[in-house]
Design an enzyme around this catalytic site. Sequence first.
Site, PDB file in Angstrom:
ATOM      1  N   GLY A  17      59.519  -1.418   8.994  1.00  0.00           N
ATOM      2  CA  GLY A  17      58.049  -0.875   8.805  1.00  0.00           C
ATOM      3  C   GLY A  17      57.670  -1.363   7.447  1.00  0.00           C
ATOM      4  N   GLY A  19      55.397  -1.208   4.027  1.00  0.00           N
ATOM      5  CA  GLY A  19      53.898  -0.357   3.611  1.00  0.00           C
ATOM      6  C   GLY A  19      52.871  -1.438   2.754  1.00  0.00           C
ATOM      7  N   GLY A  22      56.303  -2.172  -0.225  1.00  0.00           N
ATOM      8  CA  GLY A  22      57.361  -2.510   0.036  1.00  0.00           C
ATOM      9  C   GLY A  22      57.859  -2.673   1.494  1.00  0.00           C
ATOM     10  N   THR A  23      59.414  -2.836   1.774  1.00  0.00           N
ATOM     11  CA  THR A  23      59.546  -2.905   2.912  1.00  0.00           C
ATOM     12  C   THR A  23      60.818  -1.530   3.586  1.00  0.00           C
ATOM     13  OG1 THR A  23      59.104  -4.975   3.413  1.00  0.00           O
ATOM     14  CG2 THR A  23      60.367  -4.334   4.417  1.00  0.00           C
ATOM     15  N   VAL A  24      60.216  -0.811   4.748  1.00  0.00           N
ATOM     16  CA  VAL A  24      61.828   0.198   5.169  1.00  0.00           C
ATOM     17  C   VAL A  24      62.682  -0.218   5.956  1.00  0.00           C
ATOM     18  CG1 VAL A  24      62.489   2.263   5.163  1.00  0.00           C
ATOM     19  CG2 VAL A  24      60.298   1.832   4.346  1.00  0.00           C
ATOM     20  N   LYS A  39      64.408   1.460   1.260  1.00  0.00           N
ATOM     21  CA  LYS A  39      63.713   1.150   1.113  1.00  0.00           C
ATOM     22  C   LYS A  39      63.383   0.095  -0.427  1.00  0.00           C
ATOM     23  CE  LYS A  39      59.028   3.052  -0.079  1.00  0.00           C
ATOM     24  NZ  LYS A  39      57.603   4.051   0.860  1.00  0.00           N
ATOM     25  N   ASP A 133      50.039  11.644  -0.893  1.00  0.00           N
ATOM     26  CA  ASP A 133      49.332  10.718   0.280  1.00  0.00           C
ATOM     27  C   ASP A 133      50.206  11.990   1.429  1.00  0.00           C
ATOM     28  OD1 ASP A 133      47.862   8.632   1.121  1.00  0.00           O
ATOM     29  OD2 ASP A 133      50.228   7.555   0.696  1.00  0.00           O
TER      30      ASP A 133
HETATM   31  P1  ATP Z   1      51.914   3.566   2.549  1.00  0.00           P
HETATM   32  O1  ATP Z   1      52.675   1.909   1.945  1.00  0.00           O
HETATM   33  O2  ATP Z   1      50.302   3.462   3.172  1.00  0.00           O
HETATM   34  O3  ATP Z   1      52.710   4.269   2.534  1.00  0.00           O
HETATM   35  P2  ATP Z   1      53.500   2.800   4.896  1.00  0.00           P
HETATM   36  O4  ATP Z   1      54.021   4.996   5.113  1.00  0.00           O
HETATM   37  O5  ATP Z   1      53.560   3.549   6.550  1.00  0.00           O
HETATM   38  O6  ATP Z   1      52.635   3.249   4.136  1.00  0.00           O
HETATM   39  P3  ATP Z   1      56.586   2.627   4.026  1.00  0.00           P
HETATM   40  O7  ATP Z   1      56.143   4.022   2.988  1.00  0.00           O
HETATM   41  O8  ATP Z   1      56.753   1.702   2.851  1.00  0.00           O
HETATM   42  O9  ATP Z   1      55.097   2.546   4.201  1.00  0.00           O
HETATM   43  O10 ATP Z   1      56.881   2.585   5.380  1.00  0.00           O
HETATM   44  C1  ATP Z   1      56.577   1.685   5.468  1.00  0.00           C
HETATM   45  C2  ATP Z   1      57.366   2.580   7.759  1.00  0.00           C
HETATM   46  O11 ATP Z   1      58.710   1.953   7.637  1.00  0.00           O
HETATM   47  C3  ATP Z   1      56.423   3.723   7.799  1.00  0.00           C
HETATM   48  O12 ATP Z   1      55.672   3.586   8.193  1.00  0.00           O
HETATM   49  C4  ATP Z   1      57.712   3.982   8.736  1.00  0.00           C
HETATM   50  O13 ATP Z   1      57.944   3.499  10.361  1.00  0.00           O
HETATM   51  C5  ATP Z   1      59.286   4.008   8.401  1.00  0.00           C
HETATM   52  N1  ATP Z   1      59.747   4.916   7.686  1.00  0.00           N
HETATM   53  C6  ATP Z   1      59.546   4.605   6.711  1.00  0.00           C
HETATM   54  N2  ATP Z   1      61.140   4.957   4.876  1.00  0.00           N
HETATM   55  C7  ATP Z   1      61.813   6.153   6.958  1.00  0.00           C
HETATM   56  C8  ATP Z   1      62.702   6.485   7.211  1.00  0.00           C
HETATM   57  N3  ATP Z   1      64.008   7.419   5.999  1.00  0.00           N
HETATM   58  N4  ATP Z   1      63.439   6.513   8.045  1.00  0.00           N
HETATM   59  C9  ATP Z   1      62.755   5.932   9.235  1.00  0.00           C
HETATM   60  N5  ATP Z   1      61.278   5.145   9.320  1.00  0.00           N
HETATM   61  C10 ATP Z   1      61.114   5.507   8.155  1.00  0.00           C
HETATM   62 MG    MG Z   2      55.210   5.923   3.623  1.00  0.00          MG
END
Ligand code: ATP
Ligand code: MG
Length: 455
Positions: A17, A19, A22-24, A39, A133
């Site tokens: 995903g 956000g 960044g990208t996870v 991340k 958050d």
């Molecule tokens: P925002 O930037 O508003 O916080 P977000 O929470 O969707 O949005 P990120 O925290 O960068 O953004 O995470 C992106 C996505 O990656 C998440 O929505 C989730 O689906 C996935 N993700 C994040 N961390 C993990 C993890 N530890 N294990 C599995 N999936 C994860």
């Molecule tokens: Mg997040």
Amino acid sequence: MHSVQRIGRYRLERRLGTGAFGTVWLAHDDELDAPVAVKVLAENWSHRMDVRERFLSEARLLRKAGSPRVVQVYDIGELPDGRPYFVMEYADGGTLAELLAAGPLPVPEALRLTALAARSAHALHEAGIVHRDVKPSNVLLRTAPDGTRRVLLADLGLAKSLAEASGLTLAAGSAGYRPPEQAEPGAGIDERADVYSLGAVGYQLVTGTVPAAPGRVVPPGRLRPDLDPGVAAALTRALEPDRERRWPSAEAFARELEHAAEGAAPAGRPRGRRRLLALTAAVVAVAAAGTALTLALRPSGPAGVRVADATGRIAVRVPDGWGRQLRDSGWDPAALGLPAGHEPGLAVADDLAHWQDLASGVRGVFVGLSEQGDVTARVAAVDHPGCRYQGGRAFADGDWRGQVRTWDGCPGGGRLTETALRPAGAAGQPQVYVQIRQRSGSDATDGILRSLRVT
Ligand code: ATP
Ligand code: MG
């Protein structure tokens, strides 16, 4: 496509995903032979020292919390191009946001998940950290070896130590989940800010709707009339604009929800108010298939893994490796545009959390029964604009006849088949809807369809 294939000793497998910062990625730790989530800060932000610092402080704060209820950080580093990253525990069950894609949850389930999220927030508070958050995409689910689900709070991008937060002047948080004091300069933040956000998450799990602005929240009982008034009151108290009137702590809120969950009668997903995603109906169908997740299916016999749904009416065999996760709790044919209801259904895949993502390379099968609806007509209308339609063909064996429609070249290179089956005999019902997700290469469709047993 992302050019990096490896970050240190972590081999990138696919994007989980993206956000705001960044990208996870899902990656594999080759040394420990374990999946991890990495991340990486987005390129356009990595030159901004304040954002960089905030990104790394998230990793340090997660580490500081050191709780099994909070996502664990294993490592931190920098790519050759200077982008910082951190390596964390992989949550294989996706996020609450993904669960919500199919609409509100059964009330006891919604209360239990919210209580667990509140317990996670409490663990942070005990470490002197306010999350600031809390929202569904930051509440992760991880399946324990015994099949039970753990809730992990993630993403402290906005978190600050309590001490620092007292003089805070930044408006922060996400609309709908943000308490009024977080939008007020200099108001000072404490754990009750997270109580508000947790209330918003609980409200959304129960009603399927993000709450309106503080002070204008529609009473949850109006959106879900069968809701116990005690549950409605507990959520409303968490969402009080005046923090003096909220639950005094996340722990107190958790206790109240746990108590209410014990008393709440098990009920199915509510009818009617289902919110469909802007995805194809077929993809939504699997998310609607419920939330029970069972792990580690035993291989049975030489070819593949045999799985059945909770009612025992559906059984199907899938290739080895596809049978890692099973959701056996049924589906709502409304997801296919048929009249709403709850019918037997199952989804089995190597990674159910990413079933909805056509780019994810998931391999698996969804099977749903329909006692009344015309599945054939609905499946004929399904389209997958991101993939190439390869055409339809007839399928028939001793039990079933129907139409198989195939798409390939989906974003992750995958192939998708949509099948509507009717009993081969005279009876027109039940009809069966089968969706198969696989990668290119040999086609498992016919073997799967021939293995299908419905009683
Ligand atoms: P925002 O930037 O508003 O916080 P977000 O929470 O969707 O949005 P990120 O925290 O960068 O953004 O995470 C992106 C996505 O990656 C998440 O929505 C989730 O689906 C996935 N993700 C994040 N961390 C993990 C993890 N530890 N294990 C599995 N999936 C994860
Ligand atoms: Mg997040």
